[in-house]
Design a protein around this motif. Structure first.
Motif, short mmCIF file in Angstrom:
data_model
loop_
_atom_site.label_atom_id
_atom_site.label_comp_id
_atom_site.label_asym_id
_atom_site.label_seq_id
_atom_site.Cartn_x
_atom_site.Cartn_y
_atom_site.Cartn_z
N ALA A 273 -11.50 3.46 1.55
CA ALA A 273 -12.78 4.05 1.14
C ALA A 273 -12.62 5.51 0.72
N LYS A 274 -11.92 6.32 1.51
CA LYS A 274 -11.74 7.73 1.17
C LYS A 274 -10.95 7.89 -0.13
N THR A 275 -9.97 7.02 -0.31
CA THR A 275 -9.16 7.06 -1.54
C THR A 275 -10.02 6.76 -2.75
N ILE A 464 9.62 3.03 1.00
CA ILE A 464 8.61 2.62 0.04
C ILE A 464 7.31 2.31 0.76
N SER A 465 6.24 2.10 0.01
CA SER A 465 4.96 1.75 0.58
C SER A 465 4.28 0.73 -0.34
N SER A 466 3.19 0.16 0.13
CA SER A 466 2.45 -0.80 -0.69
C SER A 466 0.96 -0.68 -0.37
N GLY A 467 0.16 -1.27 -1.24
CA GLY A 467 -1.29 -1.23 -1.03
C GLY A 467 -1.90 0.00 -1.69
N VAL A 468 -2.38 -0.16 -2.89
CA VAL A 468 -2.94 0.97 -3.62
C VAL A 468 -4.36 0.66 -4.10
N GLY A 469 -5.10 1.70 -4.37
CA GLY A 469 -6.43 1.55 -4.96
C GLY A 469 -6.53 2.46 -6.17
N GLY A 470 -7.28 2.04 -7.15
CA GLY A 470 -7.42 2.84 -8.36
C GLY A 470 -8.84 2.81 -8.88
N ALA A 471 -9.18 3.79 -9.69
CA ALA A 471 -10.50 3.86 -10.32
C ALA A 471 -10.33 4.10 -11.80
N GLN A 472 -11.16 3.43 -12.60
CA GLN A 472 -11.16 3.63 -14.04
C GLN A 472 -12.59 3.87 -14.51
#
Length: 472
Positions: A273-275, A464-472
């Motif tokens: 949510a914060k991301t 490494i890491s995984s699990g991302v969020g993006g906004a367009q």
């Protein structure tokens, strides 16, 4: 046939008689698909009917995206060549290390060790070239029968009809909210086709925004076309389009800015949510959203109109399994070898950069060996997992090889190996660049024997890491 022209002439003389059976080739509404459907499990959380009844504003609409074929510049196919019991395949594949085992499972080869797959370069895959497929197996069998190499590449019409496609997805959606934009309930009836079976299961909609009271019912439309193939985060683009379109319509009905409505409900996105909130704020700032966005019903003159939209999305993208050997030769040359593949996305460059930076060398000093199943096994390239996989294994392999070299060099610099570092083409004492020898001088101390470091991407990898969020 002794020539390709003879083979084509012979093939044209073959007459094929087909028996027409019941079939469906269009992803129509399930009500028009008859028996060519499969009802998947209904997903229900909370009490969506009550939530929608209590909602102060509701919006209903139908949304969707059709089947999309990959249209790779280089079509699906390969050249197969036998030498006794050993099979070499020059393949257009996203899975160099995985194809030998397919030949064994199909009882074409006795052992994966007898199968070599070579893919030095390829003309795109986009998620459609993970398997050898029917034509790959047939090519290997034909080569064995003919006793000579066989090349089999799909023609363009075959690419569109048989090579698979990204599944379609459509939905009729009802979504409700309070007047202040707080989302209340969701109900959707969705359908789509992934070809002749129901692979992939029911979509998880609404996407990213987890409305607590929701019902989602999905029907797979079974069509006689190519099978479902991944393409850019399987199912995510479809789920995103349906969800964000429905929420945009709801925002318009509320008279709200859709970015503000997403921010109002940002806690429904869960741990990211914060991301998402920060990304929406930054994206709106960068493109001057407040100034450019306008409510629907643009009354400015002229026939050309400009609209703005917003979406948020997610993907895992964890690194795939990967193994790498990094070798340092007495003459100072360095190589990194792994059974990965470069789809045109820069995998070679990534491996080279990581190796070079680890060794303190320029990029051109490193030779990258990929595209050969005889190299250490690497995962298939898809789902944004390649860079994560190869970078972790390459970093560990390069570090292991470098540490062996530092052990050899330490006595000549009167230092402990842990006190040395490789920078700017030298091995030097940390904090004392005056106590150093050149890279070539250091490697010369190996005598006649090279050294090899082995690395792999590990479970729970901290590189490494995984699990991302993006906004367009």
């Amino acid at each position: 046939a002794e020539t390709e022209e003879q083979a084509r002439d012979a093939a044209r003389r073959i007459q094929v008689r087909f028996e027409k059976l019941p079939h469906l080739v269009s992803d129509v509404d399930p009500r028009k698909a008859g028996e060519h459907t499969k009802q998947l499990a209904e997903q229900t959380d909370g009490n969506p009917d009550q939530a929608l009844q209590q909602a102060e504003v509701t919006s209903e609409g139908e949304y969707g995206v059709p089947v999309i074929t990959h249209c790779c510049l280089e079509s699906h196919g390969q050249v197969a060549e036998w030498d006794g019991d050993n099979l070499t395949i020059y393949a257009s594949t996203q899975n160099v290390s995985g194809m030998p085992a397919e030949m064994v499972r199909a009882k074409i080869a006795d052992s994966a060790d007898k199968v070599r797959v070579l893919t030095p370069v390829m003309g795109g895959g986009f998620g459609s070239k993970f398997a050898a497929d029917t034509w790959g197996l047939a090519c290997a069998r034909l080569a064995k029968k003919a006793g000579r190499p066989v090349k089999m590449m799909l023609e363009r019409d075959q690419e569109l009809m048989a090579a698979g496609a990204r599944p379609s997805m459509y939905a009729k959606v009802k979504v409700g909210a309070k007047k202040d934009g707080t989302l209340m309930g969701w109900a959707s009836e969705s359908w789509g086709t992934g070809g002749p079976d129901a692979q992939g299961g029911a979509p998880n909609i609404p996407y990213v925004v987890h409305i607590p009271d929701r019902r989602a019912r999905h029907t797979a439309v079974l069509t006689n076309v190519g099978p479902a193939r991944a393409w850019r985060a399987p199912n995510h683009p479809q789920m995103c389009l349906i969800t964000m379109s429905a929420l945009d319509d709801l925002a318009a009905k509320l008279g709200m800015d859709p970015v503000e409505m997403l921010q109002k409900n940002i806690q429904m996105t869960g741990q990211l949510a914060k991301t998402y909130s920060a990304e929406l704020e930054k994206a709106a700032e960068l493109m001057d959203w407040k100034k450019k966005w306008h409510p629907r019903g643009d009354k400015t003159p002229g026939t050309i109109k400009r609209g703005w939209g917003v979406s948020i999305h997610t993907w895992g993208g964890g690194g795939h399994p990967s193994n790498c050997n990094c070798t340092i030769q007495p003459d100072g040359s360095v190589s990194a070898s792994l059974g990965s593949q470069d789809l045109g996305t820069g995998t070679r460059t990534v491996i080279g950069i990581i190796t070079a930076e680890t060794m303190g060398l320029p990029l051109e000093a490193v030779k990258v060996n990929i595209g050969d199943s005889k190299y250490p096994a690497d995962g298939a390239s898809g789902g944004s997992t390649t860079v994560g996989g190869v970078s972790a294994s390459t970093r560990r392999a390069a570090t292991a090889a470098l540490n062996q070299l530092l052990d050899k060099v330490a006595p000549s610099l009167n230092a402990k190996p842990d006190d040395l570092e490789a920078v700017n083409g030298q091995i030097c004492v940390k904090g004392n660049p005056g106590r150093a020898i050149s890279w070539k001088q250091a490697c010369a101390k190996l005598g006649t024997a090279s050294i090899t470091g082995v690395g792999q991407r590990e479970r729970g990898d901290d590189l490494i890491s995984s699990g991302v969020g993006g906004a367009q």
